[in-house]
Design a protein around this motif. Structure first.
Motif, mmCIF file in Angstrom:
data_model
loop_
_atom_site.group_PDB
_atom_site.id
_atom_site.type_symbol
_atom_site.label_atom_id
_atom_site.label_comp_id
_atom_site.label_asym_id
_atom_site.label_seq_id
_atom_site.Cartn_x
_atom_site.Cartn_y
_atom_site.Cartn_z
ATOM 1 N N LEU B 344 0.834 -1.198 0.000
ATOM 2 C CA LEU B 344 0.000 0.000 0.000
ATOM 3 C C LEU B 344 0.873 1.254 0.000
ATOM 4 N N THR B 345 0.356 2.305 -0.585
ATOM 5 C CA THR B 345 1.083 3.581 -0.547
ATOM 6 C C THR B 345 0.274 4.667 0.149
ATOM 7 N N ALA B 346 -0.981 4.389 0.449
ATOM 8 C CA ALA B 346 -1.779 5.348 1.198
ATOM 9 C C ALA B 346 -2.531 4.565 2.257
ATOM 10 N N PHE B 347 -2.731 5.191 3.391
ATOM 11 C CA PHE B 347 -3.226 4.442 4.532
ATOM 12 C C PHE B 347 -4.353 5.165 5.238
ATOM 13 N N PRO B 348 -5.151 4.398 5.954
ATOM 14 C CA PRO B 348 -6.173 5.037 6.776
ATOM 15 C C PRO B 348 -5.482 5.904 7.819
ATOM 16 N N PRO B 349 -6.109 6.973 8.229
ATOM 17 C CA PRO B 349 -5.472 7.874 9.183
ATOM 18 C C PRO B 349 -5.084 7.123 10.451
ATOM 19 N N GLY B 350 -3.931 7.441 10.937
ATOM 20 C CA GLY B 350 -3.503 6.832 12.183
ATOM 21 C C GLY B 350 -2.775 5.526 12.001
ATOM 22 N N PHE B 351 -2.824 4.959 10.847
ATOM 23 C CA PHE B 351 -2.198 3.665 10.618
ATOM 24 C C PHE B 351 -0.678 3.797 10.604
ATOM 25 N N LEU B 352 -0.247 4.841 9.958
ATOM 26 C CA LEU B 352 1.185 5.067 9.814
ATOM 27 C C LEU B 352 1.647 5.980 10.948
ATOM 28 N N VAL B 353 2.552 5.504 11.767
ATOM 29 C CA VAL B 353 2.983 6.331 12.885
ATOM 30 C C VAL B 353 4.227 7.142 12.515
ATOM 31 N N ALA B 424 10.647 2.254 5.116
ATOM 32 C CA ALA B 424 10.620 1.694 6.463
ATOM 33 C C ALA B 424 9.667 2.533 7.288
ATOM 34 N N ALA B 425 8.825 1.858 8.070
ATOM 35 C CA ALA B 425 7.830 2.611 8.811
ATOM 36 C C ALA B 425 7.468 1.911 10.100
ATOM 37 N N PRO B 450 0.220 15.958 17.036
ATOM 38 C CA PRO B 450 -0.437 16.630 15.915
ATOM 39 C C PRO B 450 -0.449 15.692 14.719
ATOM 40 N N ALA B 451 -1.528 15.686 14.057
ATOM 41 C CA ALA B 451 -1.680 14.734 12.970
ATOM 42 C C ALA B 451 -0.753 15.048 11.804
ATOM 43 N N GLY B 452 -0.496 16.293 11.608
ATOM 44 C CA GLY B 452 0.212 16.687 10.397
ATOM 45 C C GLY B 452 1.691 16.394 10.385
ATOM 46 N N CYS B 456 6.525 12.214 10.356
ATOM 47 C CA CYS B 456 7.893 12.665 10.064
ATOM 48 C C CYS B 456 8.848 12.376 11.211
ATOM 49 N N HIS B 457 8.298 12.201 12.372
ATOM 50 C CA HIS B 457 9.171 11.998 13.532
ATOM 51 C C HIS B 457 9.974 10.727 13.376
ATOM 52 N N ILE B 458 11.211 10.833 13.723
ATOM 53 C CA ILE B 458 12.071 9.681 13.479
ATOM 54 C C ILE B 458 11.660 8.493 14.342
ATOM 55 N N PRO B 459 11.662 7.345 13.737
ATOM 56 C CA PRO B 459 11.282 6.154 14.476
ATOM 57 C C PRO B 459 12.480 5.537 15.187
ATOM 58 N N TYR B 460 13.634 5.952 14.797
ATOM 59 C CA TYR B 460 14.818 5.304 15.356
ATOM 60 C C TYR B 460 15.313 6.113 16.536
ATOM 61 N N ASP B 461 16.327 5.612 17.084
ATOM 62 C CA ASP B 461 16.795 6.163 18.329
ATOM 63 C C ASP B 461 18.021 7.026 18.070
ATOM 64 N N GLU B 462 17.916 8.262 18.468
ATOM 65 C CA GLU B 462 18.998 9.188 18.138
ATOM 66 C C GLU B 462 20.336 8.808 18.744
ATOM 67 N N LEU B 463 20.260 8.143 19.874
ATOM 68 C CA LEU B 463 21.522 7.843 20.554
ATOM 69 C C LEU B 463 22.323 6.788 19.843
ATOM 70 N N ASN B 464 21.623 6.113 19.030
ATOM 71 C CA ASN B 464 22.237 4.907 18.545
ATOM 72 C C ASN B 464 22.224 4.821 17.032
ATOM 73 N N MET B 465 22.372 5.947 16.431
ATOM 74 C CA MET B 465 22.297 5.908 14.990
ATOM 75 C C MET B 465 23.613 5.447 14.421
ATOM 76 N N PRO B 466 23.546 4.530 13.516
ATOM 77 C CA PRO B 466 24.780 4.055 12.922
ATOM 78 C C PRO B 466 25.337 5.116 11.973
ATOM 79 N N PHE B 467 24.508 6.012 11.580
ATOM 80 C CA PHE B 467 24.945 7.060 10.673
ATOM 81 C C PHE B 467 24.580 8.378 11.269
#
Lengths: 357, 1042
Positions: B344-353, B424-425, B450-452, B456-467
């Protein structure tokens, strides 16, 4: 880097009216591109010549593919390959079957045969219409002619039904078919002043009144061929000029009625017998095919030119012809009133139309 | 014996003249299904025969019903010699097999011949009587619905989204069988068409079985492709997303479908944990034997890049409790699945965090090393390997799922590049069925977000970014970290706050390659791939910045392999996401600083670039709101954060901050023009011409910032092939040619569609192929939609206002946030352990608000490439691409290429005028509501000619063929009772020519969903009437313009 292949296909077929016109006019792709460039389209749209070239090619290809369908317009409506909105279909057909005045005047009344087709070169040179366009127009005439030639029913209706043309264009084609079938001479020098519209007008009147269809709507070729019996009967009108008493009586009736109403009364009075002889003789000669063909030449020679040389105003011509036709009803010795009306009714209309500079 | 298929042949029209003597035809029809054939009587001497046959009845298994197409052959009877075939119609009866779709197929179908094209039409009626079959072990999967649409179809509600289904079948390609030497081209083409039709039927049935096993009832985002491997076979493969869909009973429940599809959804679907772990085993393509086979095969894998826009990161489970929680839950649902992928490329609201970034993998394989080419195992193993790769990339980004997933191949002789890519999501665990206390907590958090901007918020952990990644606080909510750039393969979520309009961004690239054989060739390709990926990414990034935008949606990267070159084409839609920081500019730096004229040149270029950026901002209406003190007034407890930072960071943290600042001031993406290559790049950046005024373009479903579509649409396909002059081809010349090709093509499109202005080209889909040594073929399919300019502008404005409001409200709310959560999730802050990239992280919190808004955040981009990339950097010019990770396979794939097949032909409404059938690559029809899905359209055609010149050369030939394909699709839809095809895609257009022999051949594969739609205006009138009732009547009536 050359474009080896370059196509654009829309689910709805794109039709550019300007390009369609250029195509119909028989321009090559390169000429069409040059003409489009001259129209200033590049400046308006910011496109490049290459874009224009590709666009023109695309349209030409589409038109080329559509042409097969345009030969039988109902096919265009039923075909599945090109999705075209009905209004656009109508436009495609109407424009495809449209013709140039200059061209039709050259061909009108000629046999639509291979021989004529060979002359298209000359016509093209003479009229400045591209040979390609001449061919298209000629083939259209011929195609319509072939389809409706032997058909029963109204000529205009048949053309409309089989070619889906507008009423106006269908009437024009009816005239073309009618003229081609009867081979009326229209190319003589003295006929040059007449427009296609003049002839078409006459053709319509003649179809309405002088063909088989005018008396019987169930015959084949009803609108295409003149009613032979009627033409045969026209000989009977000869008595109007052959019988001196009848001619004098006719003249006096007309003169009495028109005295004081006609600016050219004296000229009329002086010419009455000539004019009447001319008109009646034309009728009497129509039994011969050759004379049928010369109908318009005769009308112009025998009636239009004499009046014109005496500077009859159109209104006087109208008054005269009305009175001339009507007075015959008061001629007791004349028994062919119906025949006279069928002949003169149409002829009067034609003459009025033909009478101009 | 659970089905009875009934067929009636009514009439024919416009048949070709088969008997020269009489100018007429003595036609009859053979109707074949499986091994049974019926014939009609011969209708003598007519081009419009009226057969009016009896009902031909076939009693068949439902398995056959699914696999086999109905084959109708029209022939000319000949007393003395063999009967001549006029042409054929293949009808896929699948749509008749599920209850809600079509009940009858009836209409005029074009009679198609692979040599002559369409030759007249035939009117056919087809019905199926199905008997219920309760056999558990059945092999058929009748009743499972298929949708090409990559969102939840309009008149359905997703109850459960089960997940990834895939299947692959292999057969010998008839064109390569020995018999092909002695049979006619027509016979060979027909054998191929029939085979592909059969294979796609089988494939669909098998996928259906998997869906039933998962207890789903539908496949959404079904994508079927074929690979013409040549000698080694013909592969048909498909992927999709299994769902349980509920038909929405009241159509009034939905909003008009102008925007994104998911708007209609009243409820979000649940991510369904597989109820039986074992069920998923069918997914495993790797058989024990494959291991050894694999090793026998030659295969090269290329290092993988992960683009995360910017960020990127590791999976660490040690993030804040919030994330951990989320992760655990999602994990429980998704981890049991072998591949937590969604097409899928579009999702019901709230599905994609959250969205992590693009993940992709590529692998180069040699087809002639497949040991058992007739069996699917080897290919299954190849794909499994790639999917595994994708999965691990997603994990590295702290994501447990991949959305917008697609797969593709590029084949040249025996070399094959397999590609897969997705985004990745993190999916919302709230929708887990076993949600308990935590999920309640979650929910509360969720509501506060906020829904908008949440996604965009990163799902990964800032402390542990390999890059290293450049993170800032979200410009919308100020609560969470966001990357500075975001790349995704999905459509723009509807609730995303966008500023201004979007635009199509393309990166184009060619690389010459030596002709080589086998391993050497594969190795050469594998070596080139990373460079190409890298450069494509650089171009994308540069162009994005040049447009003043900060995010890409719908990213598709296609790498095509030819005999002597590789081509890369990336398309995406750039937008400015309000949540992400302002993109920095592009700075040009010369390498020879002491040369005066050179300096001048550089500064001239710099000025040009700056001007372009400013112009673009104006053009696309990118005016991010000034961030006022009030809004920024950081709710984040700064001291605390800072201290945490220090604690968690290594001793270098102070330096880092400083470094950052300096970069921040530079505020630029530095391009070093130290060689001609780089100069070229800069030039090409500047030569991309924006579309003429009144035109917009994007490759996503809808254009951000334009809402008021009118119902005037025009779908089109355009194909161009250029021949390169073979003399001294260089990479630069090649690049220029390719670039010109694409740009000119776009210009032509704008010119052709100028009458539709103001208009937007949506779902612009470019496909590149290299049919021969010196030929480049580009195929574009898109839809132009006219919009109402005034209203569109208004809406944009209100949207921006709304987002502003929202932002401020959010800030207020923020204070009420549970403190620990807040501190835990936010502070995990920047500094990646990867020390060599110290400069990248910046801490915003310490910087005065105003300054932050203007400089720091957008700053920086020095290169953050990982060391691997730095090697490349020496060669190429520079900078920051997403982060890159070296691994085994390869990289991102372009989603586009897929092949599907199946033949069909189709007819229009039986009466005098032909009903209008709209076609669109979008999942919706502007100004109209889809009331019914009639089934999937999946057609495969071959056309061949031996009189190329007579048919107008290659252009004439292909033009006619594409028009015929459209006609056959429309006819088929109309016969199903539909009036539109949505999610239409031309998955393959393989063109081969041999002008010397006056021959050409083309294969086209298209698919889409046949639907019934009703105009909104009509809806209002008949609103009381259930739309399903009027669907038959409305289709011909629902006519459509242009």
């Amino acid at each position: 880097m050359t474009n080896e292949l370059d196509i654009f296909v829309g689910n709805t077929t794109l039709i550019d009216e300007d390009v369609y016109r250029l195509w119909l006019d028989g321009y090559s792709v390169n000429d069409a591109v040059a003409l489009r460039v001259r129209s200033g389209i590049l400046e308006q749209t910011g496109a490049t010549a290459a874009v224009l070239q590709s666009d023109t090619m695309d349209h030409y290809r589409t038109f080329h593919m559509l042409e097969r369908l345009l030969h039988a317009p109902p096919k265009l409506l039923h075909q599945l390959i090109f999705q075209i909105p009905p209004s656009r279909q109508a436009l495609l057909i109407e424009r495809y079957y449209a013709f140039d005045e200059a061209f039709v005047r050259e061909v009108l009344g000629k046999k639509l045969s291979k021989g004529t087709k060979k002359d298209l070169d000359d016509i093209s040179t003479k009229t400045g219409i591209t040979l390609k366009s001449c061919r298209r127009q000629f083939d259209n005439f011929k195609r319509v002619f072939k389809v409706v030639e032997e058909m029963r029913g109204s000529l205009v209706d048949n053309i409309q039904q089989h070619f889906l043309l507008s009423d106006r264009l269908a009437r024009d084609y009816a005239a073309i078919v009618f003229f081609a079938n009867n081979r009326f001479e229209t190319g003589k020098k003295k006929l040059q002043y007449l427009s296609f519209g003049d002839f078409a007008f006459c053709a319509e009147l003649m179809i309405q009144n002088w063909t088989l269809g005018a008396v019987d709507s169930q015959v084949d070729d009803m609108d295409v061929d003149l009613d032979k019996e009627f033409l045969q009967d026209l000989k009977e009108l000869k008595v109007l000029v052959a019988d001196k008493d009848l001619l004098d009586l006719h003249k006096s009736l007309v003169c009495t009625a028109l005295r004081g109403k006609l600016g050219v009364f004296s000229e009329m009075e002086a010419n009455f017998k000539n004019l009447s002889r001319g008109l009646v003789n034309v009728a009497a000669k129509l039994t011969h095919n050759k004379d049928v063909r010369d109908l318009f030449v005769d009308l112009v020679e025998k009636f239009v030119e004499p009046c014109r040389s005496d500077h009859w105003p159109l209104n006087d011509v109208r008054l005269f012809l009305n009175q001339y036709s009507a007075s015959v009803h008061s001629l007791d010795g004349f028994r062919h009133q119906a025949l006279w009306d069928r002949y003169m009714g149409t002829l009067r209309g034609c003459l009025l139309r033909l009478y101009h500079d | 014996m659970p089905g009875k298929l009934k067929v009636k042949i009514v009439a024919g029209r416009h048949l070709p003249v088969m008997d020269r003597a009489s100018d007429l035809t003595d036609a009859f029809v053979e109707v074949k299904f499986g091994n049974t054939t019926f014939k009609t009587d011969v209708y003598l001497k007519s081009l419009n025969p009226q057969w009016n046959s009896e009902w031909f009845k076939f009693e068949v298994d439902d398995e056959d019903l699914q696999d086999e197409p109905l084959q109708i052959t029209v022939l000319d009877h000949d007393t003395y010699s063999a009967n001549d075939a006029i042409g054929k119609v293949y009808i896929d009866i699948d749509p008749l097999l599920y209850s809600e779709a079509a009940t009858v197929i009836s209409g005029w179908f074009p009679i198609y011949d692979t040599i002559h094209g369409i030759r007249g039409e035939i009117n056919v009626v087809v019905k199926v009587d199905l008997f219920n079959d309760l056999n558990r072990f059945r092999q058929s999967s009748c009743g499972v619905k298929f949708f090409c649409t990559t969102s939840i179809p309009k008149c359905y509600r997703a109850v459960i989204i089960h997940g990834f289904v895939e299947e692959l079948v292999v057969n010998e390609d008839p064109e390569y069988q020995w018999i092909d030497r002695i049979r006619t081209p027509r016979a060979s083409n027909e054998a191929r068409q029939r085979l592909i039709s059969l294979m796609s039927g089988e494939l669909q049935r098998k996928i259906g079985l998997k869906v039933l096993e998962m207890r789903g009832n539908a496949v959404v985002g079904y994508l079927q492709c074929f690979d013409l491997e040549g000698e080694s076979g013909l592969v048909v493969r498909a992927i999709g997303t299994a769902c349980t869909l509920d038909k929405l009973s009241s159509p009034a429940a939905f909003l008009p479908a102008c925007n994104s599809p998911s708007k209609d959804m009243k409820e979000s679907p649940l991510v369904h944990p597989p109820s039986h772990g074992c069920r998923s085993t069918h997914n495993s393509p790797i058989h024990t034997a494959t291991g050894s086979r694999l090793t026998q095969n030659f295969s090269v894998s290329v290092p993988t890049l992960i683009y995360t826009g910017m960020g990127s990161g590791s999976a660490g489970k040690e993030g804040g409790p919030f994330k951990a929680l989320l992760r655990q839950q999602t994990q429980s649902a998704l981890e049991q699945r072998e591949f937590p992928f969604f097409t899928l490329t579009a999702f019901p609201p709230g599905f994609l965090v959250h969205v992590g970034g693009v993940v992709s993998a590529r692998s180069v394989k040699l087809l002639d090393r497949i040991h058992n080419p007739d069996e699917p195992e080897t290919r299954d193993a190849w794909w499994a390997e790639i999917r595994q790769e994708i999965k691990s990339h997603a994990k590295a980004l702290g994501c447990h799922a991949v959305v917008g997933y697609s797969e593709s191949t590029s084949i040249c002789e025996e070399v094959c590049i397999l590609s897969a890519s997705g985004t990745a999501a993190v999916l919302n665990p709230r929708f887990l069925q076993d949600g308990t206390v935590e999920s309640c907590l979650e929910q509360r958090l969720e509501e506060n977000l906020p829904a908008g901007c949440g996604f965009c918020h990163i799902p990964y952990d800032e402390l542990n970014m390999p890059f290293p990644a450049h993170l800032t606080y979200c410009y919308n909510c100020r609560k969470q970290k966001v990357p500075d750039v975001l790349f995704t393969t999905i459509d723009l979520p509807i609730d995303a706050t966008v500023i201004g309009k979007g635009c199509l961004i393309q990166a184009r690239l060619c690389r010459l390659k030596k002709k080589a054989q086998a391993e050497a060739n594969a190795t050469a390709i594998s070596n080139l791939l990373p460079f190409m990926e890298y450069e494509v990414h650089t171009q994308l990034m540069n162009k994005l910045k040049l447009k003043g935008m900060n995010a890409l949606f719908g990213l598709r990267i296609q790498i095509t392999v030819g005999e002597n070159m590789l081509m890369g084409l990336a398309s995406a839609t750039g937008v400015y996401l309000a949540a992400l920081p302002l993109p920095g500019g592009i700075q040009i730096a010369g390498k020879t600083p002491n040369d005066g004229s050179y300096e001048q040149h550089v500064s001239h270029m710099q000025k040009k670039i700056n001007d372009t950026i400013a112009k673009n901002k104006e053009l696309y209406e990118i005016n991010p709101p000034e961030i006022s003190e009030e809004i920024i007034g950081s709710p984040i407890p700064e001291p605390r954060q800072r201290s945490r930072l220090l604690r968690s960071q290594s001793e270098s943290s102070d330096e880092v901050t400083e470094l950052d600042l300096s970069h921040g001031k530079k505020d630029a993406f530095v391009l070093e023009i130290d060689d001609t290559d780089a100069m070229e790049d800069v030039h090409s950046l500047l030569t991309d011409v924006p579309p003429p005024s009144g035109f917009y373009s994007c490759n996503t479903e809808i254009m951000p910032g334009i809402n008021n579509w009118t119902s005037e649409i025009q779908m089109f396909t355009s194909v161009r092939v250029i021949r390169l002059s073979s003399l001294n081809l260089t990479n630069q010349a090649l690049n220029k040619n390719f670039n010109d090709l694409c740009e000119n093509l776009l210009k032509s499109l704008y010119f052709k569609l100028r009458s539709m202005i103001p208009c937007c080209l949506c779902h612009v889909n470019f496909t590149v192929s290299l049919p021969e040594d010196e030929l480049i073929q580009v195929t574009v399919t898109a839809v132009a939609i006219t919009f109402d300019k005034n209203q569109a502008l208004q809406t944009t404005k209100t949207q921006v206002e709304k987002s502003l409001q929202r932002a401020s409200t959010d800030n207020e709310e923020l204070l009420q946030f549970p403190l620990e959560l807040c501190s835990d999730s936010l502070p995990s802050h920047p500094f990646p352990p990867a020390k060599e990239h110290l400069e990248s992280a910046s801490s915003n919190s310490g910087i005065p608000a105003a300054q932050r808004a203007t400089s720091v955040d957008y700053s920086s981009f020095a290169d953050r490439c990982s060391s691997w990339i730095e090697l490349i950097k020496l060669k190429a010019q520079t900078i920051r691409r997403g982060s890159i990770k070296t691994t085994v396979t390869v990289e991102k794939a372009s989603p586009m290429n897929e092949g599907n097949f199946r033949n069909r032909s189709a007819p229009p409404c039986a009466n005098s005028t032909v009903g209008v059938v709209k076609m669109t690559p979008l999942s919706f029809i502007p100004g109209a509501k889809i009331t019914k899905y009639l089934g999937i359209i999946n057609m495969f055609f071959i056309r061949e000619t031996t009189s190329l010149r007579e048919e107008g050369g290659v252009s004439g030939f292909l033009h006619a063929f594409v028009a015929e394909v459209f006609a056959m699709v429309r006819a088929h839809v109309a016969a199903l009772g539909g009036n539109a095809v949505v999610s239409y895609i031309m998955k393959q257009c393989v063109f081969m020519e041999n002008p010397n022999k006056n021959q050409a051949q083309c294969l086209i594969n298209v698919s889409g969903d046949a639907v019934v739609f009703v105009h909104e205006s009509e809806l209002e009138v008949v609103s009381s009437q259930p739309p399903t009732a009027n669907c038959q009547s409305s289709c011909p009536g629902g006519d459509v313009t242009t």
